[in-house]
Scaffold this motif. Structure first.
Motif, PDB file in Angstrom:
ATOM      1  N   SER A  86      34.042  34.807   2.919  1.00 16.90           N
ATOM      2  CA  SER A  86      33.708  34.511   4.313  1.00 16.90           C
ATOM      3  C   SER A  86      34.067  33.081   4.698  1.00 16.90           C
ATOM      4  O   SER A  86      34.005  32.719   5.879  1.00 16.90           O
ATOM      5  CB  SER A  86      32.209  34.738   4.552  1.00 16.90           C
ATOM      6  N   GLY A  87      34.415  32.259   3.705  1.00 17.85           N
ATOM      7  CA  GLY A  87      34.736  30.866   3.961  1.00 17.85           C
ATOM      8  C   GLY A  87      33.559  29.932   3.836  1.00 17.85           C
ATOM      9  O   GLY A  87      33.711  28.709   3.981  1.00 17.85           O
ATOM     10  N   ALA A  88      32.375  30.473   3.569  1.00 20.58           N
ATOM     11  CA  ALA A  88      31.170  29.645   3.458  1.00 20.58           C
ATOM     12  C   ALA A  88      30.962  29.168   2.026  1.00 20.58           C
ATOM     13  O   ALA A  88      31.510  29.723   1.073  1.00 20.58           O
ATOM     14  CB  ALA A  88      29.948  30.436   3.923  1.00 20.58           C
ATOM     15  N   LEU A  89      30.151  28.126   1.891  1.00 18.17           N
ATOM     16  CA  LEU A  89      29.732  27.632   0.589  1.00 18.17           C
ATOM     17  C   LEU A  89      28.491  28.378   0.123  1.00 18.17           C
ATOM     18  O   LEU A  89      27.734  28.919   0.933  1.00 18.17           O
ATOM     19  CB  LEU A  89      29.404  26.136   0.661  1.00 18.17           C
ATOM     20  N   LEU A  90      28.273  28.367  -1.178  1.00 16.15           N
ATOM     21  CA  LEU A  90      27.023  28.842  -1.765  1.00 16.15           C
ATOM     22  C   LEU A  90      26.228  27.619  -2.193  1.00 16.15           C
ATOM     23  O   LEU A  90      26.702  26.806  -2.987  1.00 16.15           O
ATOM     24  CB  LEU A  90      27.286  29.726  -2.979  1.00 16.15           C
ATOM     25  N   SER A  91      25.032  27.471  -1.664  1.00 20.10           N
ATOM     26  CA  SER A  91      24.180  26.344  -2.006  1.00 20.10           C
ATOM     27  C   SER A  91      23.086  26.800  -2.961  1.00 20.10           C
ATOM     28  O   SER A  91      22.328  27.723  -2.658  1.00 20.10           O
ATOM     29  CB  SER A  91      23.558  25.738  -0.740  1.00 20.10           C
ATOM     30  N   ILE A  92      23.018  26.151  -4.118  1.00 24.26           N
ATOM     31  CA  ILE A  92      22.064  26.514  -5.166  1.00 24.26           C
ATOM     32  C   ILE A  92      21.177  25.318  -5.458  1.00 24.26           C
ATOM     33  O   ILE A  92      21.664  24.212  -5.707  1.00 24.26           O
ATOM     34  CB  ILE A  92      22.788  26.932  -6.461  1.00 24.26           C
ATOM     35  N   ASN A  93      19.867  25.519  -5.431  1.00 21.71           N
ATOM     36  CA  ASN A  93      18.940  24.469  -5.836  1.00 21.71           C
ATOM     37  C   ASN A  93      18.880  24.395  -7.355  1.00 21.71           C
ATOM     38  O   ASN A  93      18.999  25.409  -8.041  1.00 21.71           O
ATOM     39  CB  ASN A  93      17.537  24.771  -5.305  1.00 21.71           C
ATOM     40  N   PHE A  94      18.715  23.199  -7.889  1.00 17.76           N
ATOM     41  CA  PHE A  94      18.523  23.067  -9.326  1.00 17.76           C
ATOM     42  C   PHE A  94      17.403  22.084  -9.608  1.00 17.76           C
ATOM     43  O   PHE A  94      17.059  21.247  -8.761  1.00 17.76           O
ATOM     44  CB  PHE A  94      19.820  22.647 -10.028  1.00 17.76           C
ATOM     45  N   LEU A  95      16.832  22.206 -10.802  1.00 18.55           N
ATOM     46  CA  LEU A  95      15.736  21.339 -11.231  1.00 18.55           C
ATOM     47  C   LEU A  95      16.277  20.274 -12.172  1.00 18.55           C
ATOM     48  O   LEU A  95      16.613  20.577 -13.312  1.00 18.55           O
ATOM     49  CB  LEU A  95      14.664  22.158 -11.946  1.00 18.55           C
ATOM     50  N   PRO A  96      16.388  19.031 -11.740  1.00 15.06           N
ATOM     51  CA  PRO A  96      16.917  17.988 -12.635  1.00 15.06           C
ATOM     52  C   PRO A  96      16.166  17.891 -13.953  1.00 15.06           C
ATOM     53  O   PRO A  96      16.769  17.650 -14.999  1.00 15.06           O
ATOM     54  CB  PRO A  96      16.765  16.711 -11.803  1.00 15.06           C
ATOM     55  N   ASN A  97      14.851  18.102 -13.929  1.00 17.12           N
ATOM     56  CA  ASN A  97      14.073  17.987 -15.161  1.00 17.12           C
ATOM     57  C   ASN A  97      14.235  19.185 -16.085  1.00 17.12           C
ATOM     58  O   ASN A  97      13.696  19.205 -17.186  1.00 17.12           O
ATOM     59  CB  ASN A  97      12.595  17.777 -14.835  1.00 17.12           C
ATOM     60  N   ALA A  98      14.982  20.201 -15.625  1.00 18.28           N
ATOM     61  CA  ALA A  98      15.303  21.336 -16.502  1.00 18.28           C
ATOM     62  C   ALA A  98      16.638  21.122 -17.203  1.00 18.28           C
ATOM     63  O   ALA A  98      16.985  21.886 -18.105  1.00 18.28           O
ATOM     64  CB  ALA A  98      15.352  22.629 -15.704  1.00 18.28           C
TER      65      ALA A  98
END
Length: 275
Positions: A86-98
């Motif tokens: 579709s031309g969009a990005l996928l935004s994924i949250n991550f846990l820095p402390n993991a």
């Protein structure tokens, strides 16, 4: 002294989160171009249950497995929904402390992207600055992700520990303004002043700014006035379980008629994160 997280035995053995999960997706839109810029993956139970029921299963021993499973799940589902096409990005949250080691902990992500055929340059990693984390450890993660071709974003900017201090050492691709700054900004001079100067600073640094948690036309109009084009919130679309939402464009933008603003979230809760 090394303040980086120490992996548990299960982490080193590559175990995945044992509780079934899935994702909902909420769009980040360009209001000037009336298109979806990105879809943020938000964790849900496999049956669609809210994020709280999933987070209740996360503790120090499962945090790494949860983070890794969220990444792989988001990528696999996004590919099935043809998000990248579709031309969009996928935004994924991550846990820095993991992330106990950026090079080791990115392997699951790279493998999931390769197996799904999902381009890594269409993935944006968000971290929330509300989680206290060793600055040097966080900087190492962000630098490694950028070197691999991922986009990086600070979520909830202005609400937590990282703040402007991080910008001295690392300029992310995207900064998402905390919804507390945006909420009722059309009715608060102080919020408008802080927003105007914050957006100007970020734009001077070459950072793309996203206004998140936008719920009313008044908030939308203030963000437009201070130069924010990318927005996310219930004004445009609620998260959809295992589907990509089509945003609704406000009447003030389209000039159309018959548009009715969605009601605010009744629970007042912060938008749930993915990982």
């Amino acid at each position: 002294m090394n303040d980086s997280p120490t992996p548990c035995a299960g982490c080193r053995n590559g175990e995945m989160f044992q509780h079934p999960i899935s994702m909902a997706f909420q769009p980040i839109v360009s209001v000037s171009q009336q298109r979806v810029h990105a879809h943020e993956a938000l964790v849900r139970g496999a049956d669609g249950a809210g994020a709280a029921s999933v987070f209740a299963q996360v503790d120090e021993t499962t945090r790494y497995a949860f983070d890794q499973t969220c990444r792989a799940t988001a990528i696999g589902l996004a590919q099935r929904l043809e998000l990248a096409q579709s031309g969009a990005l996928l935004s994924i949250n991550f846990l820095p402390n993991a992330v106990y080691d950026p090079r080791a902990c990115i392997r699951v992500t790279l493998k999931a992207a390769e197996e799904a055929g999902f381009p890594v340059d269409r993935i944006m990693f968000e971290f929330t600055e509300s989680e206290r984390v060793n600055p040097a450890h966080l900087l190492g993660i962000l630098q490694h992700y950028r070197a691999l071709g991922f986009l990086t974003a600070i979520d909830d900017f202005g609400a937590g520990y990282a703040g402007t201090g991080l910008l001295v050492d690392f300029v992310p691709d995207v900064v998402k303004l905390d919804m507390h700054l945006i909420r009722n900004a059309d009715q608060c001079d102080h919020r408008r002043i802080v927003l105007r100067h914050t957006v100007a600073m970020l734009q001077d640094l070459g950072v793309t700014v996203v206004g998140e948690g936008v719920e009313t036309l008044g908030e939308y109009e203030v963000l437009r006035e201070v130069g924010v084009d990318l927005m996310q919130g219930y004004l445009f679309a609620a998260p959809l379980f295992e589907a990509l939402a089509d945003p609704v464009w406000p009447q003030a933008l389209t000039g159309g008629t018959g548009w009715e603003a969605p009601r605010r979230r009744s629970d007042g809760a912060k938008r749930p994160q993915a990982s």
